[in-house]
Scaffold this motif. Structure first.
Motif, PDB file in Angstrom:
ATOM      1  N   LEU A  16       0.800  -1.228   0.000  1.00  0.00           N
ATOM      2  CA  LEU A  16       0.000   0.000   0.000  1.00  0.00           C
ATOM      3  C   LEU A  16       0.835   1.282   0.000  1.00  0.00           C
ATOM      4  O   LEU A  16       0.378   2.326   0.453  1.00  0.00           O
ATOM      5  CB  LEU A  16      -1.004   0.001   1.161  1.00  0.00           C
ATOM      6  CG  LEU A  16      -2.474  -0.204   0.716  1.00  0.00           C
ATOM      7  CD1 LEU A  16      -2.648  -1.501  -0.041  1.00  0.00           C
ATOM      8  CD2 LEU A  16      -3.417  -0.123   1.883  1.00  0.00           C
ATOM      9  N   ARG A  19      -1.977   3.136  -3.134  1.00  0.00           N
ATOM     10  CA  ARG A  19      -3.298   2.600  -2.777  1.00  0.00           C
ATOM     11  C   ARG A  19      -4.112   2.402  -4.053  1.00  0.00           C
ATOM     12  O   ARG A  19      -4.317   3.352  -4.818  1.00  0.00           O
ATOM     13  CB  ARG A  19      -4.026   3.543  -1.819  1.00  0.00           C
ATOM     14  CG  ARG A  19      -5.370   3.002  -1.347  1.00  0.00           C
ATOM     15  CD  ARG A  19      -5.939   3.856  -0.247  1.00  0.00           C
ATOM     16  NE  ARG A  19      -5.273   3.640   1.036  1.00  0.00           N
ATOM     17  CZ  ARG A  19      -5.644   2.697   1.906  1.00  0.00           C
ATOM     18  NH1 ARG A  19      -6.663   1.887   1.637  1.00  0.00           N
ATOM     19  NH2 ARG A  19      -5.005   2.563   3.056  1.00  0.00           N
ATOM     20  N   THR A  33      -6.362  -2.985   2.565  1.00  0.00           N
ATOM     21  CA  THR A  33      -7.117  -1.793   2.177  1.00  0.00           C
ATOM     22  C   THR A  33      -8.192  -1.432   3.203  1.00  0.00           C
ATOM     23  O   THR A  33      -8.723  -0.323   3.188  1.00  0.00           O
ATOM     24  CB  THR A  33      -7.773  -1.993   0.797  1.00  0.00           C
ATOM     25  OG1 THR A  33      -8.580  -3.183   0.818  1.00  0.00           O
ATOM     26  CG2 THR A  33      -6.733  -2.138  -0.291  1.00  0.00           C
TER      27      THR A  33
END
Length: 296
Positions: A16, A19, A33
């Motif tokens: 991440l 993103r 997420t």
């Protein structure tokens, strides 16, 4: 994948650093997420990363660079020192702990980066073009180190590269990415033996097979998809069938002791000779197909 295919973006989505705009990222059964920042920081400690240009802190020694991720580890000073010493030994740099990055070669810098990435005992190690800036001999040594880390420490290693030699040297599975899509995925030996996608064929086989224009016989493509790499297939054909074989093109590799790739051979335009060779290949369970005929 080729440059611009989305390789680095994909690997940066795994921890991440990037993103994704949609979808989920599942690492070790957990959806990154869906995590808040505090939880994500903790999970990221178990996902190490090394980069093409090392990203070492120039003003800190080798020892201090490796120590940096341990700042909030809760370990005592003695425990940190012991851990760093063991990591330096693992990467073969025990004698360089007080050196600065400017005093190291490219290969040594990457070894420091690997040791730093292992400091928090990660479950996954991400390598973004980790050998692209290194010479061939240094690349070989770094890949061997990554292979040892994978096997001895049980760490999953994800390697981003455009170099097929890197994949065949250390990887078990390969995914080929093209224009941000996975074009093909599977065991390295299977994909390298007979790539199904157009991009896979370009990366692995090149276009040389399409440029066989010399010779006067019939052309056959032999597919190597798991034979022992020590098996002298062509020599055996010549000896067993008493037929001259002309090798027009070859792109074969040794993948963990197994032959993978293809070869185009030319056989004399004489039906009994061709029949003997094809029968031999059938008995030896070597896949083949006729791909054309060269004309005078």
């Amino acid at each position: 994948g080729f440059s611009g295919a989305g390789k680095s973006t994909l690997v940066r989505c795994i921890n991440l650093l990037e993103r994704p705009t949609e979808g989920r990222v599942i690492v070790d059964g957990e959806d990154l997420t869906a995590m808040d920042l505090k939880k994500l920081r903790e999970v990221r400690k178990k996902i190490g990363m090394i980069f093409q240009h090392f990203n070492l802190m120039r003003s800190r020694t080798v020892f201090q660079n490796i120590a940096f991720p341990l700042k909030k580890s809760g370990l005592s000073k003695a425990e940190k020192e012991k851990k760093i010493e063991s990591l330096l030994e693992l990467v073969g740099l025990s004698d360089k702990k007080d050196a600065y990055p400017s005093q190291l070669s490219g290969g040594q810098k990457q070894r420091v980066a690997i040791a730093r990435a292992l400091a928090n005992d990660p479950k996954v190690l991400l390598c973004d073009e980790a050998t692209s800036a290194l010479d061939p001999n240094t690349t070989k040594a770094i890949l061997q180190l990554l292979k040892e880390i994978n096997q001895s420490m049980g760490i999953t290693v994800v390697i981003i590269t455009h170099e097929m030699a890197v994949i065949e040297a250390v990887c078990d599975r390969v995914a080929i990415i093209d224009k941000s899509h996975i074009a093909e995925i599977g065991e390295v030996s299977r994909v390298f033996a007979e790539p199904k996608s157009k991009i896979g064929r370009q990366l692995i086989l090149g276009d040389a097979a399409e440029k066989v224009e010399f010779g006067t016989g019939r052309l056959f493509r032999i597919i190597f998809d798991g034979l022992a790499s020590s098996e002298p297939v062509i020599s055996n054909v010549v000896l067993a069938c008493k037929v001259p074989v002309n090798i027009m093109y070859a792109a074969t590799r040794d993948i963990k002791g197994k032959a993978a790739g293809q070869m185009i051979i030319e056989l004399p335009d004489h039906e009994p000779d061709i029949e003997r060779v094809l029968q031999y290949l059938d008995r030896a369970k070597v896949p083949y197909e006729e791909v054309g005929k060269n004309e005078l």
